[in-house]
Structures are given as structure tokens and as C-alpha cells.
Design an enzyme around this catalytic site. Structure first.
Site, PDB file in Angstrom:
ATOM      1  N   LYS A  17      55.074  43.892  42.804  1.00  9.05           N
ATOM      2  CA  LYS A  17      55.657  42.554  42.981  1.00  9.05           C
ATOM      3  C   LYS A  17      54.622  41.580  43.569  1.00  9.05           C
ATOM      4  O   LYS A  17      54.516  40.445  43.135  1.00  9.05           O
ATOM      5  CB  LYS A  17      56.897  42.605  43.886  1.00  9.05           C
ATOM      6  CG  LYS A  17      58.011  43.498  43.349  1.00  9.05           C
ATOM      7  CD  LYS A  17      59.283  43.406  44.185  1.00  9.05           C
ATOM      8  CE  LYS A  17      59.126  43.919  45.610  1.00  9.05           C
ATOM      9  NZ  LYS A  17      58.905  45.372  45.719  1.00  9.05           N
ATOM     10  N   ARG A  26      67.238  41.105  48.844  1.00  5.38           N
ATOM     11  CA  ARG A  26      67.112  42.550  48.923  1.00  5.38           C
ATOM     12  C   ARG A  26      68.459  43.254  49.005  1.00  5.38           C
ATOM     13  O   ARG A  26      68.514  44.481  49.061  1.00  5.38           O
ATOM     14  CB  ARG A  26      66.307  42.897  50.155  1.00  5.38           C
ATOM     15  CG  ARG A  26      65.070  43.716  49.783  1.00  5.38           C
ATOM     16  CD  ARG A  26      64.269  43.860  50.989  1.00  5.38           C
ATOM     17  NE  ARG A  26      63.221  44.808  50.958  1.00  5.38           N
ATOM     18  CZ  ARG A  26      61.959  44.509  50.743  1.00  5.38           C
ATOM     19  NH1 ARG A  26      61.608  43.304  50.409  1.00  5.38           N
ATOM     20  NH2 ARG A  26      61.049  45.437  50.851  1.00  5.38           N
ATOM     21  N   ARG A  50      47.016  52.783  48.593  1.00  8.63           N
ATOM     22  CA  ARG A  50      46.949  51.312  48.601  1.00  8.63           C
ATOM     23  C   ARG A  50      46.225  50.795  49.854  1.00  8.63           C
ATOM     24  O   ARG A  50      46.530  51.188  50.967  1.00  8.63           O
ATOM     25  CB  ARG A  50      48.361  50.735  48.548  1.00  8.63           C
ATOM     26  CG  ARG A  50      48.386  49.220  48.753  1.00  8.63           C
ATOM     27  CD  ARG A  50      49.677  48.609  48.310  1.00  8.63           C
ATOM     28  NE  ARG A  50      50.703  48.656  49.328  1.00  8.63           N
ATOM     29  CZ  ARG A  50      51.886  48.060  49.203  1.00  8.63           C
ATOM     30  NH1 ARG A  50      52.200  47.437  48.085  1.00  8.63           N
ATOM     31  NH2 ARG A  50      52.764  48.135  50.166  1.00  8.63           N
ATOM     32  N   ARG A  67      61.882  53.506  52.819  1.00  8.29           N
ATOM     33  CA  ARG A  67      61.919  52.254  52.048  1.00  8.29           C
ATOM     34  C   ARG A  67      62.530  52.479  50.667  1.00  8.29           C
ATOM     35  O   ARG A  67      63.265  51.638  50.155  1.00  8.29           O
ATOM     36  CB  ARG A  67      60.505  51.674  51.931  1.00  8.29           C
ATOM     37  CG  ARG A  67      60.057  50.982  53.228  1.00  8.29           C
ATOM     38  CD  ARG A  67      58.555  50.849  53.327  1.00  8.29           C
ATOM     39  NE  ARG A  67      57.960  50.049  52.289  1.00  8.29           N
ATOM     40  CZ  ARG A  67      56.681  50.134  51.921  1.00  8.29           C
ATOM     41  NH1 ARG A  67      55.875  50.981  52.515  1.00  8.29           N
ATOM     42  NH2 ARG A  67      56.221  49.365  50.970  1.00  8.29           N
TER      43      ARG A  67
END
Ligand code: ADP
Length: 215
Positions: A13, A88, A125, A169
Site C-alpha cells: 500500500k 481499517r 523489509r 497485525r
């Protein structure tokens, strides 16, 4: 255009949102970035959000809706925006509808990525502490280890990218955020995009999805 990017953590995203917003000439509005910045600067918003962000839980809806309301009032968001990480859950989506009044969301791009790919991607990441450029140490490493190609800044990992927090998450995403797929499909603005390809390939799919009228 008013665009929402939906998808699990690590689905791209931020990466694609940045490119899309630049192409559209509209701001990328990332609630995650706004919260991380507030935490770093130890503002009252940051202090209130810190524990939830660290644990991978959602920050309170009122807090997030308040910061979105402020951000959407800024002049640069008048002709459109790309939202990353918001809404969300359905309460936030209803709140957004209220805030927009007679303005409508034009497209919701749903980035699809399997959970096992999410965990693998986030483990590798890294991002630039100065300009936010995202790297993957396996698939898209920087030219010089630890240094940003674009600005020379120092690369770091996100505290909530460690595997246990990524699992939280993902659970939160499944339970709270995935229902928004049906929510926006009902509105006729949803477009699904396979997010498992290379960044250029996924971005091309997003561009196509933006141009399409929802089925
Ligand atoms: P990702 O999509 O990679 O999980 P984000 O950068 O969007 O990460 O969000 C990081 C964290 O910030 C979330 O785990 C959550 O704690 C908080 N957060 C971001 N956006 C929202 C939101 N809209 N509502 C509640 N909490 C949020």
C-alpha cells in the site's frame, strides 16, 4: 480522484500509494506514517497511540478519525487523495463517509496477498529513516547495504515488523479490515489486484484497475 488502498500489512500500500499519488497529483495520506511520526516526536497523539502501534493493535477509532478529519481539511486534499491504512474497520469507513458528505470514494483498490507471503516480505523489509523509501533485502536491496539509494539516509526496520507482531497485525486485518472488501463491493467501487508480482507489474495492474469502472 478519491482512492482507498485496502490490503493486508506488507501488500504494498505504501510503495504503490506513493507512486499513485504522485501520478494523480494528489497527497498520499497514510495513518500509519502519521502515527509513527507522532510517536517519534512524542506528541500527545503519539503518546496515546504508542502502545497499540507497538503491539500491532488498532489505535482508537476516534483518534484516527480526528487526524483524518484534520488532514482532509488541508487544501491539497481538496481535489482528491490516496488513503493508505485507513479506513481499517467498518466504524472508520462509516466515519469517512460522514466526513466526505456528498463527495464519494471513486475507487477502492484491494491488494491481495497470501498471509505467508506477508510474513516473509516484512521480515526482510527495511526503510529509509529520512525519506521513507522502502527496500526488501532479498528482492529489492539498496546498492550500498544500510544506505538509501535515493537520499543517502540510514535504513532501519520497523519495530512492528518482527514476526510475532506481524501475526497480530494479520489477525487484526482478517477480523477488522477484511470485512471492508464486501462493504466497498456493495458500493460498486471495489477493484481486486493481485499484489504478489514485482512492484512494476503490480503497479500496472493498479493503473488498469483505477481506469476501470467497478463491475
Ligand atoms: P501495515 O498496513 O503495514 O500494518 P500501517 O503503517 O498502516 O501498517 O499501520 C501501522 C500501525 O499503526 C497499525 O498496526 C496500527 O496500530 C496503527 N494504525 C494505522 N492506521 C490505523 C487506523 N486507520 N486505525 C487504527 N490504527 C491504525
Amino acid at each position: 480522484m478519491r482512492i482507498v488502498l485496502l490490503g493486508p500489512p506488507g501488500s504494498g500500500k505504501g510503495t504503490h500509494g506513493k507512486r499513485l499519488a504522485a501520478a494523480q497529483g494528489t497527497p498520499l495520506i497514510s495513518t500509519g506514517d502519521i502515527l509513527r511520526e507522532a510517536i517519534e516526536q512524542q506528541t500527545s497523539l503519539g503518546m496515546a497511540a504508542q502502545a497499540d502501534v507497538k503491539a500491532g493493535r488498532l489505535v482508537a477509532d476516534d483518534t484516527v478519525l480526528g487526524l483524518i478529519e484534520t488532514r482532509l481539511r488541508m487544501g491539497d486534499a481538496k481535489k482528491g487523495f490516496v488513503l493508505d491504512g485507513f479506513p481499517r474497520n467498518t466504524a472508520q469507513a462509516d466515519g469517512l463517509t460522514r466526513l466526505l458528505g456528498d463527495r464519494k470514494i471513486d475507487r477502492v483498490i484491494n491488494l491481495i496477498l497470501p498471509a505467508e507471503t506477508v510474513v516473509a516480505r516484512l521480515k526482510d523489509r527495511w526503510l529509509c529513516g529520512d525519506c521513507g523509501t522502502i527496500y526488501n533485502m532479498k528482492s529489492a536491496p539498496p546498492k550500498v547495504p544500510g544506505v538509501c539509494d535515493k537520499c543517502g539516509g540510514k535504513l532501519k526496520q520497523r519495530a512492528d515488523d518482527e514476526p510475532a507482531t506481524v501475526r497480530t497485525r494479520l489477525e487484526v486485518y482478517e477480523k477488522e479490515t477484511a470485512p471492508l472488501i464486501a462493504y466497498y463491493r456493495r458500493d460498486g467501487v471495489l477493484q481486486n489486484v493481485d499484489a504478489s508480482g514485482t512492484p512494476d507489474k503490480v503497479y500496472a495492474l493498479i493503473e488498469r484497475a483505477i481506469g476501470k469502472v467497478a463491475a
